[in-house]
Design a protein around this motif. Structure first.
Motif, PDB file in Angstrom:
ATOM      1  N   UNK A 299       0.838  -1.177   0.000  1.00  0.00           N
ATOM      2  CA  UNK A 299       0.000   0.000   0.000  1.00  0.00           C
ATOM      3  C   UNK A 299       0.875   1.229   0.000  1.00  0.00           C
ATOM      4  N   UNK A 300       0.551   2.228  -0.802  1.00  0.00           N
ATOM      5  CA  UNK A 300       1.432   3.381  -0.880  1.00  0.00           C
ATOM      6  C   UNK A 300       0.745   4.539  -1.523  1.00  0.00           C
ATOM      7  N   UNK A 301       1.482   5.623  -1.549  1.00  0.00           N
ATOM      8  CA  UNK A 301       1.088   6.749  -2.377  1.00  0.00           C
ATOM      9  C   UNK A 301       1.504   6.421  -3.803  1.00  0.00           C
ATOM     10  N   UNK A 302       1.247   7.371  -4.728  1.00  0.00           N
ATOM     11  CA  UNK A 302       1.738   7.146  -6.073  1.00  0.00           C
ATOM     12  C   UNK A 302       3.188   7.613  -6.167  1.00  0.00           C
ATOM     13  N   UNK A 303       3.904   7.434  -5.087  1.00  0.00           N
ATOM     14  CA  UNK A 303       5.354   7.578  -5.073  1.00  0.00           C
ATOM     15  C   UNK A 303       5.850   6.457  -4.185  1.00  0.00           C
TER      16      UNK A 303
ATOM     17  N   UNK B 169       0.972  -3.203   8.589  1.00  0.00           N
ATOM     18  CA  UNK B 169       1.897  -2.095   8.357  1.00  0.00           C
ATOM     19  C   UNK B 169       1.675  -1.019   9.413  1.00  0.00           C
ATOM     20  N   UNK B 170       2.726  -0.291   9.750  1.00  0.00           N
ATOM     21  CA  UNK B 170       2.615   0.811  10.717  1.00  0.00           C
ATOM     22  C   UNK B 170       2.557   2.175  10.022  1.00  0.00           C
ATOM     23  N   UNK B 171       2.508   2.179   8.711  1.00  0.00           N
ATOM     24  CA  UNK B 171       2.507   3.434   7.958  1.00  0.00           C
ATOM     25  C   UNK B 171       1.209   4.212   8.227  1.00  0.00           C
ATOM     26  N   UNK B 172       1.271   5.550   8.361  1.00  0.00           N
ATOM     27  CA  UNK B 172       0.073   6.352   8.637  1.00  0.00           C
ATOM     28  C   UNK B 172      -1.043   6.155   7.619  1.00  0.00           C
ATOM     29  N   UNK B 173      -0.685   5.958   6.352  1.00  0.00           N
ATOM     30  CA  UNK B 173      -1.714   5.753   5.332  1.00  0.00           C
ATOM     31  C   UNK B 173      -2.410   4.414   5.554  1.00  0.00           C
ATOM     32  N   UNK B 174      -1.642   3.396   5.926  1.00  0.00           N
ATOM     33  CA  UNK B 174      -2.231   2.093   6.251  1.00  0.00           C
ATOM     34  C   UNK B 174      -3.175   2.230   7.437  1.00  0.00           C
TER      35      UNK B 174
ATOM     36  N   UNK C  83       5.372  12.687   5.671  1.00  0.00           N
ATOM     37  CA  UNK C  83       4.242  13.399   6.249  1.00  0.00           C
ATOM     38  C   UNK C  83       4.645  14.862   6.329  1.00  0.00           C
ATOM     39  N   UNK C  84       3.896  15.714   5.626  1.00  0.00           N
ATOM     40  CA  UNK C  84       4.251  17.123   5.617  1.00  0.00           C
ATOM     41  C   UNK C  84       3.881  17.763   6.949  1.00  0.00           C
ATOM     42  N   UNK C  85       4.626  18.826   7.298  1.00  0.00           N
ATOM     43  CA  UNK C  85       4.378  19.597   8.500  1.00  0.00           C
ATOM     44  C   UNK C  85       4.243  18.721   9.733  1.00  0.00           C
TER      45      UNK C  85
END
Length: 667
Positions: free
Chosen positions: A1-5, A405-410, A12-14
């Motif tokens: 799972x990911x962004x389109x990058x 996954x521990x990724x914020x998007x996940x 994570x911005x800011x």
């Protein structure tokens, strides 16, 4: 799972810091007494005994004055000579000794022309011409006016403290399985405390219990309960609503977020506004002019009036001096700004100095960060597109794999899907760097990630994926493309209203700056109808944009919340920080802190600044208008010392009421 990058390269911005925050110390407080026209204010916050005792000399003086006036009125034979002088003299000393002392001290230091000097020569002159009662009355009503001011300031201070000072006096500390009741000041960092349902949190801490809801109104002004989960920060002043919870203390009593905020509010009036500085400068010119005019009024008529009587013209000069005392200005202007700071506090805004109440009225350009300021700063599922499966089934399968996954998007996908995924069996999970996850869920082979993941395994997908602006999670099941989920930062509920209100207030330029990718920034700007928006910026780029605006002559307010906003907050004419979830760096460098994290409060801050300025100038106009009128009457002998006293005290009292009124206005 990911962004389109790249999946793992996603930034994570800011970034936010949720640790306890420290508030910037306001600038040096102006000294009272020697450089002020009024005696030092009684500071005894919380010292009721001392406050009550300060009224005793005033009351005794009033009794002696009334006794003396009564004996004079009935022309009692034995009340004359030294006895009469003694009664009025004691009454005078009780209320006037401090003023005379300040006058003498200031003269010794070369600071002659101030209100202490005016009051002293006017009242001693009254004694010289035998008008004892009037001389005492000048000092007495002056001091009564001071008591009114002190009471108004104390009331304002108490009302501000009541809004945020919710610190309990005891806390339950858990140690070796035993609970003991301890004063919060004696609890060390790292100790475990228990918070019962309905109990206020005494210290900042990290949640050790699974979850509980808290009332955060004392800190943010929000009545909606906030659910805190294990590992999240709970701040002092919040009220536990649900169940018994345990916290690990992360800050000492004096270092808690609530203590810092309280200290900030109490010291906020330390920075003088330009109007206050103007009055200080004005008094140094005004006072000697008045003194020399009074001398001229007493002596010059000798050359022009046939029936010149020195005592009569001296009396007029003394009236002139009493009327000229700028007490109403000295009292009402600082109190006006204090009222503005109090009104702001009631509305979830902390001004770090009264000068910023003035500065914010001059702002014509508002520049805002995106993430955490206009948006929530938290990833949320925006859209789910599915080809064949039912939506709930699709989400459950995807969340079951993303849960590994521990990724914020996940985490955003898992949070959105509900609990159904917990029943599914997950096997053979493989993380493919920069692409996403592959695994078996409930017997089906799942691919969850970005478009590159599907390309790697030669799985064709819909072209619309390449055109999506938001972060996208693409899903394939058993080698076939099944759908996608878009993830984005959610716009705050009041953001649209905030932009409209700023426009209504005459803010001609609104700019959004962000480190997020430009396509997302432009989409958010379009939804909010913001004039100009720039994405993909580093901290130095934001600084450059604000510098460019300032070179154009713009008065800029910048609003942000992240660490990377600190430099540009410092650069702006008025720096504003989101205070509930913002970083330490942003809050420390800001001039105004928005405790509720609501962008609509930017407009509220400007409204409060404008209303404060309006009331301050109303008080200035009232004081000068009445004084000019009574000065003219006094010069022509129409006004006596009594009229002068009541005019000065009356104007001061009206100015105080006008300043206090500011805290009652709804913005």
């Amino acid at each position: 799972m990911a962004k389109d990058k790249d999946y793992k390269d996603t930034e994570l911005q800011d970034p936010k810091i949720t640790s306890p925050r420290t508030a910037e110390e306001p600038g040096p407080k102006p000294e009272k007494g020697e450089d002020s026209c009024c005696p030092p204010q009684h500071k005894g916050a919380g010292k009721d005994e001392e406050e009550r005792s300060s009224f005793i000399p005033t009351v005794v003086s009033l009794v002696l004055l009334l006794l003396g006036i009564a004996l004079d009125f009935f022309e009692v034979d034995w009340f004359s000579g030294y006895l009469r002088l003694t009664v009025f003299g004691v009454a005078y000393i009780l209320v006037g000794s401090k003023v005379v002392k300040h006058a003498v001290t200031n003269i010794a230091k070369g600071n002659i022309f101030n209100e202490f000097f005016l009051m002293t020569i006017a009242t001693l002159g009254a004694f010289y011409i035998g008008e004892y009662a009037e001389g005492v009355a000048v000092m007495l009503f002056y001091v009564i006016g001071e008591h009114f001011q002190e009471a108004a300031v104390a009331r304002s201070r108490r009302s501000i403290k009541a809004l945020i000072d919710n610190r309990p006096e005891e806390v339950s500390v858990l140690s070796n399985g035993q609970v003991s009741i301890v004063n919060p000041k004696n609890v060390n960092i790292g100790e475990i405390i228990q918070i019962k349902p309905g109990e206020k949190v005494a210290l900042d801490g990290e949640m050790l219990s699974e979850s509980s809801s808290f009332n955060t109104a004392a800190l943010t002004g929000e009545s909606k309960p906030d659910t805190k989960k294990k590992g999240e920060t709970v701040l002092a002043g919040m009220i536990n609503l649900d169940k018994l919870v345990e916290l690990k203390v992360t800050s000492g009593y004096e270092d808690s977020a609530l203590s810092k905020i309280l200290k900030l509010v109490e010291e906020a009036s330390g920075r003088k506004a330009k109007t206050q500085n103007f009055i200080t400068r004005f008094a140094k010119i005004y006072t000697p002019i008045v003194v020399f005019l009074a001398i001229g009024l007493a002596l010059l008529p000798y050359f022009f009036v046939d029936t010149y009587v020195f005592e009569e013209w001296l009396y007029r000069a003394l009236v002139f001096l009493v009327i000229s005392c700028p007490c109403a200005l000295v009292i009402s202007i600082p109190l006006g700004y204090f009222g503005g700071i109090g009104a702001a506090s009631r509305n979830g805004l902390l001004f770090k100095g009264s000068n910023f109440l003035d500065l914010i009225t001059k702002v014509d350009t508002v520049v805002m960060d995106k993430t955490g300021t206009l948006t929530e700063g938290v990833f949320k599922v925006q859209e789910v597109k599915v080809r064949c499966l039912e939506k709930d089934r699709f989400l459950a399968l995807t969340a079951a794999l993303e849960n590994k996954s521990t990724h914020p998007i996940a985490s955003a996908v898992v949070e959105h899907s509900g609990d159904a995924y917990k029943q599914l069996k997950v096997q053979d999970v493989e993380e493919i760097a920069g692409h996403g996850l592959k695994g078996t869920v409930d017997g089906k082979e799942l691919f969850v990630g970005n478009a590159k993941l599907l390309q790697k395994f030669n799985i064709s997908y819909a072209p619309e994926i390449e055109e999506t602006v938001e972060t996208i999670v693409v899903v394939a099941i058993d080698g076939k493309y099944e759908g996608y989920i878009t993830i984005a930062d959610q716009i705050k509920e009041d953001a649209v209203v905030a932009i409209k209100q700023l426009g209504d207030l005459g803010i001609d330029t609104i700019v959004m700056l962000s480190g997020d990718k430009d396509s997302i920034v432009q989409k958010v700007a379009g939804q909010l109808k913001i004039d100009k928006a720039y994405g993909g910026l580093l901290p130095q780029d934001k600084v450059a944009k604000v510098e460019e605006l300032k070179k154009q002559g713009k008065k800029v307010a910048f609003v942000g919340d992240g660490i990377n906003d600190a430099p540009v907050i410092t650069l702006a004419d008025v720096g504003m920080a989101m205070g509930a979830l913002g970083s330490d760096a942003a809050i420390e460098t800001a001039d105004v802190v928005i405790q509720t994290d609501q962008p609509v409060k930017i407009a509220t801050a400007i409204k409060i600044g404008k209303k404060t300025r309006q009331i301050v100038w109303q008080n200035i106009g009232l004081a000068f208008g009445v004084k000019a009128l009574v000065l003219i009457f006094g010069a022509f002998g129409v006004a006596s010392l009594w009229e002068a006293v009541f005019a000065d005290v009356g104007v001061a009292f009206l100015a105080i009421l006008n300043a206090v009124r500011l805290q009652r206005i709804k913005f």
